[in-house]
Design a protein around this motif. Sequence first.
Motif: not given
Length: 314
Positions: A74, A81, A100
């Motif tokens: 991510v 998000t 992430s």
Amino acid sequence: MNICILGAGALGCAIGATLSEAGHETWLLNRSAAHVEAMNRQGLEVHDERGQRQVAVKASTRATEIGEVDLVVVLVKSFHTAEAIASAKALIGPQTLVLSLQNGLGHEDILADAVGRERVLAGKTYVGGVLLGPGRIRAGVTGKHTYIGELDGQLSERVQAIAEVFNGAGLATTVSANIMGTMWDKLLVNVATGALTGITRLTYGQLYSEPLLKSTSLAAVAEAIAVARAAGIELSLNDPESAWNLAAEGLPAAFKTSMLQSLEKGSVTEIDFINGSVVRWGQRHGVATPVNATLHACMKGIERAMADHQQEEA
């Protein structure tokens, strides 16, 4: 490994190109049709220390075209998000992990709420990327380190496997048993300069020549360190001056922070996940954060004025 970069802007493309060249099936997922079409038509044009080359990549604007993958990396802006992971559910299979590498703090909780905390890994990367145009980037990968880890600090086989893939591709990656500490270290660097440059519109050369602004920076970082200690976070950076110096290390006087670049493009910033995170964690642990609260409020005011101006012009 079958990988999808969720938010394949400049940084996502730099990482995605490196993984693709190493032979991993890597999808670059981005909302920009022009960017995706350019990559699918002629490959991703990469400019780096090796020169210029076209890298064959797979790119899409739709998660449904990609399907389930082993790993979702991510890299969307923190404020996107929730929306991004909600639109990417087609990527998530029974064994899919979500890593992430975003700026700030708080996005890992958003991801955990969406896919389950047991799937979420966190990290920080110092790989760099600049978008030169649709399907064209300048990348800085060599010598740039990435740190990843389990949220609970376990040195698990699954995070070790991801590190092996990244290292094998040329992405210098270390598994951290203290990833929250690593994230806070990076947060301190962002706290040192991001909001101040956004509010003042100063480059690093200008910022670092103003003693009053340095004093404000050190006060903001000192608050963040106090919050981290109250939360039981183990930091590597324990001195505000260290964060202030590290923020400018190796960067030219003309450098502009991502916070300032966002404002210059007319975009909202990641302030809620940087100084805003310090304020929220401070409230949670009973630590006063008046400097960060002021910087956060000023940036939100600037974003409001910008949004109102854009609406008037529409």
